[in-house]
Design a protein around this motif. Structure first.
Motif, PDB file in Angstrom:
ATOM      1  N   MET A 284       0.820  -1.207   0.000  1.00  0.00           N
ATOM      2  CA  MET A 284       0.000   0.000   0.000  1.00  0.00           C
ATOM      3  C   MET A 284       0.858   1.263   0.000  1.00  0.00           C
ATOM      4  O   MET A 284       0.335   2.352  -0.163  1.00  0.00           O
ATOM      5  N   ILE A 285       2.150   1.137   0.173  1.00  0.00           N
ATOM      6  CA  ILE A 285       3.004   2.317   0.249  1.00  0.00           C
ATOM      7  C   ILE A 285       3.017   3.084  -1.075  1.00  0.00           C
ATOM      8  O   ILE A 285       3.114   4.303  -1.086  1.00  0.00           O
ATOM      9  N   GLY A 286       2.886   2.390  -2.184  1.00  0.00           N
ATOM     10  CA  GLY A 286       2.883   3.049  -3.485  1.00  0.00           C
ATOM     11  C   GLY A 286       1.723   3.983  -3.699  1.00  0.00           C
ATOM     12  O   GLY A 286       1.802   4.908  -4.499  1.00  0.00           O
ATOM     13  N   SER A 287       0.627   3.785  -2.981  1.00  0.00           N
ATOM     14  CA  SER A 287      -0.531   4.657  -3.129  1.00  0.00           C
ATOM     15  C   SER A 287      -0.577   5.756  -2.074  1.00  0.00           C
ATOM     16  O   SER A 287      -1.475   6.579  -2.092  1.00  0.00           O
TER      17      SER A 287
ATOM     18  N   ARG B 297       3.961   9.211  -3.252  1.00  0.00           N
ATOM     19  CA  ARG B 297       3.727   9.744  -4.601  1.00  0.00           C
ATOM     20  C   ARG B 297       4.386  11.106  -4.769  1.00  0.00           C
ATOM     21  O   ARG B 297       4.919  11.431  -5.820  1.00  0.00           O
ATOM     22  N   SER B 298       4.359  11.906  -3.711  1.00  0.00           N
ATOM     23  CA  SER B 298       5.009  13.215  -3.738  1.00  0.00           C
ATOM     24  C   SER B 298       6.517  13.061  -3.890  1.00  0.00           C
ATOM     25  O   SER B 298       7.160  13.773  -4.673  1.00  0.00           O
TER      26      SER B 298
ATOM     27  N   ARG C 187      12.403  19.203  -0.449  1.00  0.00           N
ATOM     28  CA  ARG C 187      11.193  18.573  -0.964  1.00  0.00           C
ATOM     29  C   ARG C 187      11.069  17.098  -0.618  1.00  0.00           C
ATOM     30  O   ARG C 187       9.992  16.635  -0.275  1.00  0.00           O
ATOM     31  N   VAL C 188      12.145  16.355  -0.744  1.00  0.00           N
ATOM     32  CA  VAL C 188      12.050  14.900  -0.626  1.00  0.00           C
ATOM     33  C   VAL C 188      12.247  14.433   0.813  1.00  0.00           C
ATOM     34  O   VAL C 188      11.471  13.613   1.309  1.00  0.00           O
ATOM     35  N   ASP C 189      13.263  14.922   1.495  1.00  0.00           N
ATOM     36  CA  ASP C 189      13.564  14.443   2.848  1.00  0.00           C
ATOM     37  C   ASP C 189      12.419  14.651   3.837  1.00  0.00           C
ATOM     38  O   ASP C 189      12.110  13.729   4.604  1.00  0.00           O
ATOM     39  N   PRO C 190      11.734  15.817   3.865  1.00  0.00           N
ATOM     40  CA  PRO C 190      10.622  15.953   4.814  1.00  0.00           C
ATOM     41  C   PRO C 190       9.489  14.953   4.551  1.00  0.00           C
ATOM     42  O   PRO C 190       8.940  14.371   5.489  1.00  0.00           O
ATOM     43  N   ALA C 191       9.158  14.734   3.290  1.00  0.00           N
ATOM     44  CA  ALA C 191       8.102  13.769   2.962  1.00  0.00           C
ATOM     45  C   ALA C 191       8.546  12.354   3.311  1.00  0.00           C
ATOM     46  O   ALA C 191       7.758  11.553   3.822  1.00  0.00           O
TER      47      ALA C 191
ATOM     48  N   ARG D  87      11.466  12.485  -9.771  1.00  0.00           N
ATOM     49  CA  ARG D  87      11.460  12.303 -11.226  1.00  0.00           C
ATOM     50  C   ARG D  87      11.553  13.631 -11.963  1.00  0.00           C
ATOM     51  O   ARG D  87      12.289  13.752 -12.945  1.00  0.00           O
ATOM     52  N   ARG D  88      10.768  14.627 -11.520  1.00  0.00           N
ATOM     53  CA  ARG D  88      10.800  15.928 -12.195  1.00  0.00           C
ATOM     54  C   ARG D  88      12.190  16.546 -12.125  1.00  0.00           C
ATOM     55  O   ARG D  88      12.719  17.014 -13.127  1.00  0.00           O
ATOM     56  N   PHE D  89      12.765  16.557 -10.938  1.00  0.00           N
ATOM     57  CA  PHE D  89      14.090  17.149 -10.807  1.00  0.00           C
ATOM     58  C   PHE D  89      15.119  16.356 -11.593  1.00  0.00           C
ATOM     59  O   PHE D  89      16.006  16.930 -12.230  1.00  0.00           O
TER      60      PHE D  89
END
Length: 116
Positions: free
Chosen positions: A5-8, A13-14, A84-88, A20-22
């Motif tokens: 369920m982690i993928g959803s 997702r964030s 962006r990534v580490d806090p999430a 990917r964008r960066f």
């Protein structure tokens, strides 16, 4: 939270989208700049042999500029990950640990009969 369920999960997702964008932008800038330099040196060597000042040519400045582009890309990657990534990822990790601890406290239902 179950692993499947982690993928959803919105935080996952964030993380994936931001990464990917960066990554696409950083790849385009870094590889694109290097490819441009290689193509110019192969097909337009006269352009890169133009002197800028003294013995420094446009090609030499472009070659040194590649180091600057790579350093800038690495620095922006670090800043991007921290903001962006580490806090999430930290939020997602904390939630997974909370749920794992909650599952560990609940006793598993025991079977009434042994396995065959």
């Amino acid at each position: 939270m179950a692993r499947n369920m982690i993928g959803s999960h919105p935080d996952f997702r964030s993380i994936r989208g931001a990464h990917r964008r960066f990554g696409a932008v950083a790849l385009a800038i870094s590889v694109g700049g290097f490819l441009l330099f290689v193509l110019l040196s192969s097909f337009l060597p006269d352009v890169l042999n133009r002197p800028l000042f003294g013995h420094v040519t446009l090609g030499l400045a472009g070659g040194v500029g590649q180091f600057a582009v790579m350093a800038l890309t690495a620095w922006r990657y670090t800043v991007h990950m921290e903001r962006r990534v580490d806090p999430a990822a930290d939020r997602l990790r904390a939630e997974m640990h909370r749920e794992a601890a909650a599952r560990a406290r609940v006793p598993q239902q025991q079977r009434r009969f042994g396995g065959w």
